[in-house]
Design a protein around this motif. Structure first.
Motif, PDB file in Angstrom:
ATOM      1  N   CYS A 146       0.834  -1.219   0.000  1.00 56.08           N
ATOM      2  CA  CYS A 146       0.000   0.000   0.000  1.00 56.08           C
ATOM      3  C   CYS A 146       0.868   1.270   0.000  1.00 56.08           C
ATOM      4  CB  CYS A 146      -0.912  -0.004   1.228  1.00 56.08           C
ATOM      5  SG  CYS A 146      -1.776   1.569   1.447  1.00 56.08           S
ATOM      6  N   PHE A 206      -0.019   4.352   0.539  1.00 58.57           N
ATOM      7  CA  PHE A 206      -0.362   5.260   1.646  1.00 58.57           C
ATOM      8  C   PHE A 206       0.369   4.804   2.913  1.00 58.57           C
ATOM      9  CE2 PHE A 206      -3.980   5.192  -1.288  1.00 58.57           C
ATOM     10  CZ  PHE A 206      -4.115   6.543  -1.558  1.00 58.57           C
ATOM     11  N   LEU A 238      -4.701  -7.444   3.244  1.00 63.12           N
ATOM     12  CA  LEU A 238      -5.985  -6.768   2.962  1.00 63.12           C
ATOM     13  C   LEU A 238      -6.945  -7.652   2.174  1.00 63.12           C
ATOM     14  CD1 LEU A 238      -5.049  -3.081   2.032  1.00 63.12           C
ATOM     15  CD2 LEU A 238      -6.076  -3.921   4.137  1.00 63.12           C
ATOM     16  N   ARG A 253      -8.724  -9.915   5.168  1.00 64.36           N
ATOM     17  CA  ARG A 253      -8.582  -9.013   6.324  1.00 64.36           C
ATOM     18  C   ARG A 253      -9.141  -9.626   7.610  1.00 64.36           C
ATOM     19  NH1 ARG A 253     -10.384  -3.269   4.082  1.00 64.36           N
ATOM     20  NH2 ARG A 253      -9.950  -4.447   2.196  1.00 64.36           N
ATOM     21  N   LYS A 302      -9.068   0.489   6.928  1.00 66.29           N
ATOM     22  CA  LYS A 302      -8.026   0.749   5.932  1.00 66.29           C
ATOM     23  C   LYS A 302      -6.668   0.761   6.604  1.00 66.29           C
ATOM     24  CE  LYS A 302     -10.777   3.649   2.960  1.00 66.29           C
ATOM     25  NZ  LYS A 302     -10.923   4.864   2.240  1.00 66.29           N
ATOM     26  N   VAL A 303      -5.644   0.704   5.780  1.00 62.29           N
ATOM     27  CA  VAL A 303      -4.292   0.955   6.287  1.00 62.29           C
ATOM     28  C   VAL A 303      -3.764   2.203   5.598  1.00 62.29           C
ATOM     29  CG1 VAL A 303      -3.690  -1.431   6.840  1.00 62.29           C
ATOM     30  CG2 VAL A 303      -3.296  -0.599   4.525  1.00 62.29           C
ATOM     31  N   PRO A 304      -2.903   2.964   6.243  1.00 62.89           N
ATOM     32  CA  PRO A 304      -2.292   2.694   7.530  1.00 62.89           C
ATOM     33  C   PRO A 304      -3.159   3.167   8.701  1.00 62.89           C
ATOM     34  CG  PRO A 304      -1.445   4.757   6.671  1.00 62.89           C
ATOM     35  CD  PRO A 304      -2.378   4.204   5.639  1.00 62.89           C
ATOM     36  N   GLU A 351      -5.175   7.916   8.324  1.00 60.70           N
ATOM     37  CA  GLU A 351      -4.906   8.890   7.249  1.00 60.70           C
ATOM     38  C   GLU A 351      -3.403   9.176   7.144  1.00 60.70           C
ATOM     39  OE1 GLU A 351      -6.668   9.983   4.739  1.00 60.70           O
ATOM     40  OE2 GLU A 351      -8.284   8.731   5.471  1.00 60.70           O
ATOM     41  N   SER A 352      -2.838   8.687   6.068  1.00 63.51           N
ATOM     42  CA  SER A 352      -1.375   8.708   5.934  1.00 63.51           C
ATOM     43  C   SER A 352      -0.758  10.108   6.064  1.00 63.51           C
ATOM     44  CB  SER A 352      -0.957   8.075   4.608  1.00 63.51           C
ATOM     45  OG  SER A 352      -1.519   8.756   3.506  1.00 63.51           O
TER      46      SER A 352
HETATM   47  N1  LIG Z   1      -6.725   8.333   2.532  1.00 64.88           N
HETATM   48  C1  LIG Z   1      -6.153   7.131   3.093  1.00 64.88           C
HETATM   49  C2  LIG Z   1      -6.185   6.027   2.050  1.00 64.88           C
HETATM   50  C3  LIG Z   1      -5.739   4.688   2.606  1.00 64.88           C
HETATM   51  C4  LIG Z   1      -6.137   3.549   1.676  1.00 64.88           C
HETATM   52  O1  LIG Z   1      -7.006   3.716   0.786  1.00 64.88           O
HETATM   53  N2  LIG Z   1      -5.543   2.385   1.901  1.00 64.88           N
HETATM   54  C5  LIG Z   1      -5.935   1.226   1.128  1.00 64.88           C
HETATM   55  C6  LIG Z   1      -4.776   0.303   0.825  1.00 64.88           C
HETATM   56  S1  LIG Z   1      -3.597   0.993  -0.273  1.00 64.88           S
HETATM   57  C7  LIG Z   1      -6.914   0.412   1.947  1.00 64.88           C
HETATM   58  O2  LIG Z   1      -6.764   0.250   3.132  1.00 64.88           O
HETATM   59  N3  LIG Z   1      -7.926  -0.123   1.293  1.00 64.88           N
HETATM   60  C8  LIG Z   1      -8.866  -0.981   1.914  1.00 64.88           C
HETATM   61  C9  LIG Z   1     -10.270  -0.559   1.683  1.00 64.88           C
HETATM   62  O3  LIG Z   1     -10.483   0.540   1.148  1.00 64.88           O
HETATM   63  O4  LIG Z   1     -11.160  -1.314   2.053  1.00 64.88           O
HETATM   64  C10 LIG Z   1      -4.743   7.438   3.581  1.00 64.88           C
HETATM   65  O5  LIG Z   1      -4.103   8.370   3.048  1.00 64.88           O
HETATM   66  O6  LIG Z   1      -4.279   6.791   4.532  1.00 64.88           O
END
Ligand SMILES: N[C@@H](CCC(=O)N[C@@H](CS)C(=O)NCC(=O)O)C(=O)O
Length: 237
Positions: free
Chosen positions: A36, A38, A62, A65, A78-80, A91-92
């Motif tokens: 990921c 982010f 993921l 999960r 979500k991560v991170p 929120e990264s």
């Molecule tokens: N705006 C968030 C975006 C984080 C994000 O979209 N992470 C993705 C992985 S790259 C995730 O966790 N996706 C899982 C989902 O949306 O269910 C950030 O900047 O942390």
């Protein structure tokens, strides 16, 4: 100067069959997914500040999960995310600032007001940058993405004294962009036969120098997996 790096062996990603770690036991945990971009921002920040013992990286699968992640750790699922002092934040872009200002290690934002403001502006532009490039995948890709890469080339020309966005000092502005530039450089080359650094010497130099940073090296994504992922996600009809 970056803190000394260690050759870290991360645990296998936790999946739907895994028990949760002993949550809220006082351990600071950074939940990431190894692919990921982010999460990669926060992972680089933690490494650069030398927080190998202070912040434990917990990779999550993921695709499979664990239910406890959403239920007990981070409802956004979500991560991170970072478990710290009895709470979890996400929120990264917020997290890289949080890690920088709440933990020891070299600072990743300058004291100089003008440079700090420039870093904030660049960090705020990352969503537009990413959106422009991702949107281009569905259109005249190289032409439509060009202005986004030109924006970085121009930004990298602002300070004369070094290869990074803020000159000679590596900062959160570099951290915010590198995971995405890493991926775009690979997919533009493989899928569109286009070198994003062609005619952009500052961008070329920046990528070259960032690639030598020890905190960044172990966070790099697998190029083969990346290309397959992008093909399926963005180019499938
Ligand atoms: N705006 C968030 C975006 C984080 C994000 O979209 N992470 C993705 C992985 S790259 C995730 O966790 N996706 C899982 C989902 O949306 O269910 C950030 O900047 O942390």
């Amino acid at each position: 100067m970056a803190a000394a790096t260690v050759n870290e062996h991360l645990p296998t990603p936790l999946d739907a069959t895994s028990e949760p770690p002993p949550l809220f036991d006082g351990t600071t945990r950074l939940y990431i997914c190894l692919s990921c971009p982010f999460a990669q921002r926060t992972w680089i920040t933690r490494n650069y500040k030398g927080l190998y013992d202070k912040i434990k990286v917990v990779p999550i699968n993921l695709q499979s999960r664990p239910a406890w992640y959403k239920e007990r750790v981070y409802p956004e699922n979500k991560v991170p995310s970072l478990e710290h002092n009895g709470k979890v934040i996400g929120e990264s872009l917020d997290l890289i600032k949080y890690i920088d200002s709440n933990f020891e290690g070299p600072s990743l934002l300058p004291n100089d007001h003008a440079k700090k403001q420039f870093a904030e502006d660049l960090i705020a532009y990352t969503d537009t940058f990413n959106k422009t490039v991702y949107t281009s995948f569905k259109g005249d890709t190289v032409k439509e993405a060009g202005p986004a890469f030109d924006h970085l080339e121009n930004a990298l020309s602002k300070f004369e004294d070094g290869p990074f966005f803020l000159g000679h000092e590596f900062s959160l502005a570099d951290v915010a962009y590198i995971p995405f530039v890493e991926r775009f450089q690979i997919v533009f080359s493989v899928l569109w036969n286009y070198d994003i650094t062609a005619g952009r010497p500052k961008l070329a130099k920046w990528i070259e120098v960032v690639n030598k940073i020890d905190a960044y090296k172990p966070t790099k994504t697998d190029p083969k997996e990346l290309v397959e992922h992008y093909k399926a996600r963005f180019l499938a009809q």
